[in-house]
Structures are given as structure tokens and as C-alpha cells.
Design a protein around this motif. Structure first.
Motif, PDB file in Angstrom:
ATOM      1  N   PHE A  45      -2.251   2.184  -2.449  1.00 27.16           N
ATOM      2  CA  PHE A  45      -1.605   2.480  -1.172  1.00 27.16           C
ATOM      3  C   PHE A  45      -1.217   1.191  -0.458  1.00 27.16           C
ATOM      4  N   ALA A  46      -2.138   0.237  -0.433  1.00 27.63           N
ATOM      5  CA  ALA A  46      -1.860  -1.049   0.216  1.00 27.63           C
ATOM      6  C   ALA A  46      -0.719  -1.782  -0.491  1.00 27.63           C
ATOM      7  N   ALA A  47      -0.702  -1.715  -1.813  1.00 31.32           N
ATOM      8  CA  ALA A  47       0.353  -2.391  -2.570  1.00 31.32           C
ATOM      9  C   ALA A  47       1.717  -1.764  -2.275  1.00 31.32           C
ATOM     10  N   VAL A  48       1.770  -0.458  -2.255  1.00 32.43           N
ATOM     11  CA  VAL A  48       3.033   0.230  -1.972  1.00 32.43           C
ATOM     12  C   VAL A  48       3.535  -0.126  -0.578  1.00 32.43           C
ATOM     13  N   LYS A  49       2.633  -0.127   0.399  1.00 36.26           N
ATOM     14  CA  LYS A  49       3.028  -0.449   1.776  1.00 36.26           C
ATOM     15  C   LYS A  49       3.494  -1.898   1.907  1.00 36.26           C
ATOM     16  N   LYS A  50       2.895  -2.787   1.100  1.00 44.88           N
ATOM     17  CA  LYS A  50       3.285  -4.196   1.164  1.00 44.88           C
ATOM     18  C   LYS A  50       4.644  -4.407   0.497  1.00 44.88           C
ATOM     19  N   ILE A  51       4.852  -3.753  -0.637  1.00 45.01           N
ATOM     20  CA  ILE A  51       6.105  -3.901  -1.369  1.00 45.01           C
ATOM     21  C   ILE A  51       7.266  -3.304  -0.583  1.00 45.01           C
ATOM     22  N   SER A  58       8.945   7.046   5.918  1.00 44.58           N
ATOM     23  CA  SER A  58      10.177   7.541   5.317  1.00 44.58           C
ATOM     24  C   SER A  58       9.900   8.733   4.398  1.00 44.58           C
ATOM     25  N   ALA A  59       8.858   8.626   3.601  1.00 47.84           N
ATOM     26  CA  ALA A  59       8.500   9.719   2.696  1.00 47.84           C
ATOM     27  C   ALA A  59       8.079  10.957   3.481  1.00 47.84           C
ATOM     28  N   VAL A  60       7.271  10.753   4.516  1.00 48.23           N
ATOM     29  CA  VAL A  60       6.838  11.871   5.362  1.00 48.23           C
ATOM     30  C   VAL A  60       8.055  12.560   5.973  1.00 48.23           C
ATOM     31  N   LYS A 119       5.754   8.548 -13.436  1.00 50.37           N
ATOM     32  CA  LYS A 119       4.544   8.021 -14.072  1.00 50.37           C
ATOM     33  C   LYS A 119       3.415   7.871 -13.048  1.00 50.37           C
ATOM     34  N   VAL A 120       3.710   7.272 -11.909  1.00 45.81           N
ATOM     35  CA  VAL A 120       2.688   7.093 -10.876  1.00 45.81           C
ATOM     36  C   VAL A 120       2.217   8.452 -10.361  1.00 45.81           C
ATOM     37  N   TYR A 121       3.149   9.359 -10.115  1.00 41.31           N
ATOM     38  CA  TYR A 121       2.789  10.684  -9.607  1.00 41.31           C
ATOM     39  C   TYR A 121       1.882  11.413 -10.604  1.00 41.31           C
TER      40      TYR A 121
END
Length: 150
Positions: A45-51, A58-60, A119-121
Motif C-alpha cells: 500500500f505504501a509503495a503504491v501511494k509513493k509511486i 482516484s480509485a475510490v 496479477k496484483v489483484y
């Protein structure tokens, strides 16, 4: 007083606050995860938010209309039973409510043309139901909060 989730959550004057509150809910749910699987979720989660800053909001926002439609029958039944605590209502129907919400994300992932997302999902999905069920009380409270001002 609004009677439907569409009126409560999707009204253009309230939607930004709803999205912000849902983003906060997602942050809180991730923060509360424990153990090894919780550490994996937190790291990812932290990595996705940083990237990609802003991706959660946006997803929400992009899923809100579909989630609202999926929860509408639950909300109508809740209101028909006299209302009260929607979080408790959802928790009492955790299996069905989680399946309904995950149906939205399953369909969205399936339609994605990006293999990396699929893949991630697929890696996160096995624990998805448990995680969604755990979030239902907070989700219901958030909806109750917005219903009170609608």
C-alpha cells in the motif's frame, strides 16, 4: 432527508467529502492490519501511494458509483427494518455484503487490459473477502455519517 445511497453518496455537493472519508477509511483499515499478511499489505500500500500519489482517492472515486449501486439493496432493506446502525447491519450480512462489493472489483480487474493489475489483484484477492468484512462496520458508520447530513 435522503432515502437512497445514491442521494447520500453521489450528490455532487457531497461526493468530494464522501471520497475523502472513504480514502481515510482505506488508510485506517490498512493501518490496522497485523501479522505477516498485514505487513505485506502495508508495504504494498505504501509503495503504491509513493509511486502514484492520489491513486487511492482516484480509485475510490472511480468505483463509488458501482459500489453505491451494489450496496443500495442492503441500504433499502436496512431502512425498511427501521434503520439504526448501518455498520452493524452490514456486519450481520458480512458474507453477502463482501461478495457484492468484491463483485465490483472482480469485474473491474477482469476488464483491465493491464496484466500487472490483474496479477496484483489475483494475489490480493484470496484475502479480500476477510478484509472487506472487517471494513464493513467502518463503512456503515461512514454512510450513517453522510446520511445524517443528506
Amino acid at each position: 432527508m435522503a432515502d437512497t445511497l445514491k442521494e447520500i453518496l453521489l450528490d455532487s455537493s457531497r461526493r468530494p467529502a464522501v471520497v475523502a472519508d472513504l480514502e481515510t477509511l482505506v488508510d485506517a483499515e490498512v493501518s490496522d492490519k497485523g501479522g505477516v499478511s498485514g505487513a505485506v499489505i502495508k508495504t504494498g500500500f505504501a509503495a503504491v501511494k509513493k509511486i502514484k500519489p492520489g491513486i487511492i482517492g482516484s480509485a475510490v472515486d472511480s468505483l463509488l458509483d458501482e459500489f453505491t449501486g451494489t450496496l443500495e439493496p442492503f441500504y433499502a432493506d436496512f431502512k425498511g427494518q427501521g434503520g439504526g446502525d448501518f455498520g452493524a447491519y452490514l456486519s450481520g450480512r458480512g458474507d453477502a455484503a463482501a461478495d457484492a462489493l468484491l463483485g465490483v472489483t472482480d469485474a473491474r480487474a477482469e476488464k483491465s487490459s493491464r496484466d500487472s493489475i490483474k496479477k496484483v489483484y489475483s494475489k490480493l484477492r484470496p484475502n479480500g473477502k476477510k478484509n472487506v468484512e472487517e471494513a464493513l462496520p467502518r463503512l456503515g458508520q461512514l454512510i450513517d455519517k453522510h446520511a445524517a447530513t443528506a
